[in-house]
Write a protein that holds these residues in place. Structure first.
Motif, PDB file in Angstrom:
ATOM      1  N   GLU A  14       1.288  -1.477   0.017  1.00 16.49           N
ATOM      2  CA  GLU A  14      -0.179   0.004   0.445  1.00 16.49           C
ATOM      3  C   GLU A  14       1.019   0.911  -0.245  1.00 16.49           C
ATOM      4  O   GLU A  14       1.679   1.202   0.862  1.00 16.49           O
ATOM      5  CB  GLU A  14      -0.948   0.125   1.020  1.00 16.49           C
ATOM      6  CG  GLU A  14      -1.265   1.605   1.700  1.00 16.49           C
ATOM      7  CD  GLU A  14      -2.729   2.527   0.762  1.00 16.49           C
ATOM      8  OE1 GLU A  14      -2.803   1.443  -0.918  1.00 16.49           O
ATOM      9  OE2 GLU A  14      -2.393   3.219   0.596  1.00 16.49           O
ATOM     10  N   VAL A  15       0.663   2.384  -1.025  1.00 19.63           N
ATOM     11  CA  VAL A  15       1.463   3.118  -0.944  1.00 19.63           C
ATOM     12  C   VAL A  15       0.280   4.910  -1.264  1.00 19.63           C
ATOM     13  O   VAL A  15      -0.593   4.731  -2.126  1.00 19.63           O
ATOM     14  CB  VAL A  15       2.328   3.248  -1.833  1.00 19.63           C
ATOM     15  CG1 VAL A  15       3.754   2.552  -1.863  1.00 19.63           C
ATOM     16  CG2 VAL A  15       1.870   2.588  -3.618  1.00 19.63           C
ATOM     17  N   GLU A  17      -0.563   6.843  -3.825  1.00 20.32           N
ATOM     18  CA  GLU A  17       0.802   7.379  -4.888  1.00 20.32           C
ATOM     19  C   GLU A  17       0.355   8.667  -4.186  1.00 20.32           C
ATOM     20  O   GLU A  17       1.114   9.329  -5.690  1.00 20.32           O
ATOM     21  CB  GLU A  17      -0.543   7.088  -5.493  1.00 20.32           C
ATOM     22  CG  GLU A  17      -0.620   5.497  -6.022  1.00 20.32           C
ATOM     23  CD  GLU A  17      -1.588   4.584  -4.993  1.00 20.32           C
ATOM     24  OE1 GLU A  17      -2.305   5.482  -3.881  1.00 20.32           O
ATOM     25  OE2 GLU A  17      -1.866   4.068  -4.767  1.00 20.32           O
ATOM     26  N   ASP A  33      -5.619   9.386  -1.578  1.00 19.83           N
ATOM     27  CA  ASP A  33      -5.484   8.304  -1.257  1.00 19.83           C
ATOM     28  C   ASP A  33      -6.528   7.629  -0.842  1.00 19.83           C
ATOM     29  O   ASP A  33      -7.002   8.007   0.022  1.00 19.83           O
ATOM     30  CB  ASP A  33      -4.398   8.452  -0.530  1.00 19.83           C
ATOM     31  CG  ASP A  33      -3.243   6.788  -0.324  1.00 19.83           C
ATOM     32  OD1 ASP A  33      -3.285   6.461  -1.773  1.00 19.83           O
ATOM     33  OD2 ASP A  33      -3.191   6.683   0.753  1.00 19.83           O
ATOM     34  N   THR A  34      -6.519   6.216  -0.934  1.00 17.19           N
ATOM     35  CA  THR A  34      -7.138   5.186  -0.792  1.00 17.19           C
ATOM     36  C   THR A  34      -7.042   4.420  -0.519  1.00 17.19           C
ATOM     37  O   THR A  34      -5.756   4.032  -1.306  1.00 17.19           O
ATOM     38  CB  THR A  34      -8.764   4.960  -1.598  1.00 17.19           C
ATOM     39  OG1 THR A  34      -8.115   4.843  -2.950  1.00 17.19           O
ATOM     40  CG2 THR A  34      -9.448   6.164  -1.539  1.00 17.19           C
ATOM     41  N   ARG A  37      -5.771   1.961  -3.887  1.00 17.33           N
ATOM     42  CA  ARG A  37      -5.193   2.467  -4.618  1.00 17.33           C
ATOM     43  C   ARG A  37      -5.493   4.222  -4.586  1.00 17.33           C
ATOM     44  O   ARG A  37      -5.220   4.485  -3.872  1.00 17.33           O
ATOM     45  CB  ARG A  37      -6.836   2.117  -5.415  1.00 17.33           C
ATOM     46  CG  ARG A  37      -8.163   1.978  -4.923  1.00 17.33           C
ATOM     47  CD  ARG A  37      -8.851   2.019  -4.946  1.00 17.33           C
ATOM     48  NE  ARG A  37      -9.890   1.378  -7.205  1.00 17.33           N
ATOM     49  CZ  ARG A  37     -10.392   1.535  -7.061  1.00 17.33           C
ATOM     50  NH1 ARG A  37     -10.736   0.162  -7.008  1.00 17.33           N
ATOM     51  NH2 ARG A  37     -11.184   1.914  -8.380  1.00 17.33           N
TER      52      ARG A  37
END
Ligand SMILES: [Ca+2]
Ligand SMILES: [Ca+2]
Ligand SMILES: [Ca+2]
Length: 242
Positions: A14-15, A17, A33-34, A37
């Motif tokens: 998880e990043v 993005e 951010d979620t 995704r």
């Protein structure tokens, strides 16, 4: 729950993005951010899926809500008004100068420059001394006209040509050195800047109040005795309201 076609995200770390700049949102979108995704949504004034955002032409719908002219721009739009009215503080309505400043007659002697009403007396308007003229403008919430740059001087020359023809040669404007000889102050208290159009730069101890003097070809500033009776030019509603 994450849908089955999103499972690939579980195998990635998880990043954020958005923070990393690895999102593909449009420059005109906001990245959120979620978990596993991110989402892109177009900013106000733009439409699209977030990856592609295009300007909304607000003027195409109900004239953008403008009473006067609607002008579309990238990400926004602006309303503007006609020659004898100013944009209301609400940004949409147009207020006629003659309605806002009904104490100044004739009511057809208004002009608008940079969304401010200007008014000049006609040959029928009573002539006043400098202080009385200043007071007449103040009674409507304004000042005598302050000509702080060449563009304003040019506007007023054109305005006077249209409202007075060549009958009147000079008008009080809002500039004097009554308080301190040689230190000219505009009616709003600001000092005379770099721009001036004095006919003569010679010091004038005997006279303190300034007129706009014009001929067909030139317009200059003249220092006069403040007690002389003259027509005058008012400048009204610096913030578009009374
Ligand atoms: Ca994420
Ligand atoms: Ca727009
Ligand atoms: Ca003086």
């Amino acid at each position: 729950m994450v849908e089955s076609n999103d499972y690939v995200y579980y195998e990635r770390k998880e990043v954020d993005e958005c923070a990393e700049g690895t999102d593909n949102c449009s420059p005109q979108a906001t990245c959120s951010d979620t978990p596993y995704r991110f989402t892109c949504s177009c900013n106000a004034g733009y439409t699209g899926n977030g990856v592609t955002c295009t300007d909304v032409n607000e003027c195409n719908s109900n004239n953008g809500g403008c009473a006067g002219t609607c002008t579309n721009s990238e990400g926004s739009f602006t309303c503007s008004c006609g020659a004898d009215s100013v944009l209301n503080a609400d940004g949409f309505a147009c207020d006629a100068c003659s309605t806002l400043y009904s104490g100044l007659n004739p009511s057809h002697n208004f002009g608008v420059y940079q969304n401010q009403c200007f008014w000049s007396g006609s040959f029928r308007t009573p002539r006043l001394n400098y202080m009385a003229a200043k007071q007449a403008c103040q009674a409507e919430g304004g000042t005598l006209a302050m000509i702080k740059d060449e563009a304003t001087q040019t506007f007023l020359r054109t305005h006077l040509r249209g409202t007075s023809g060549h009958r009147q040669r000079s008008y009080w404007i809002g500039l004097d050195d009554r308080d301190a000889e040689g230190t000219f102050l505009w009616n709003d208290g600001t000092e005379l800047g770099e721009y001036d159009e004095f006919r003569s730069d010679a010091p004038n101890r005997a006279r303190d109040c300034v007129t706009l003097w014009r001929t067909r070809r030139v317009a200059r500033w003249d220092i006069m005795d403040c007690s002389v009776l003259k027509p005058y030019i008012c400048q009204l509603g610096g913030n578009g309201s009374k």
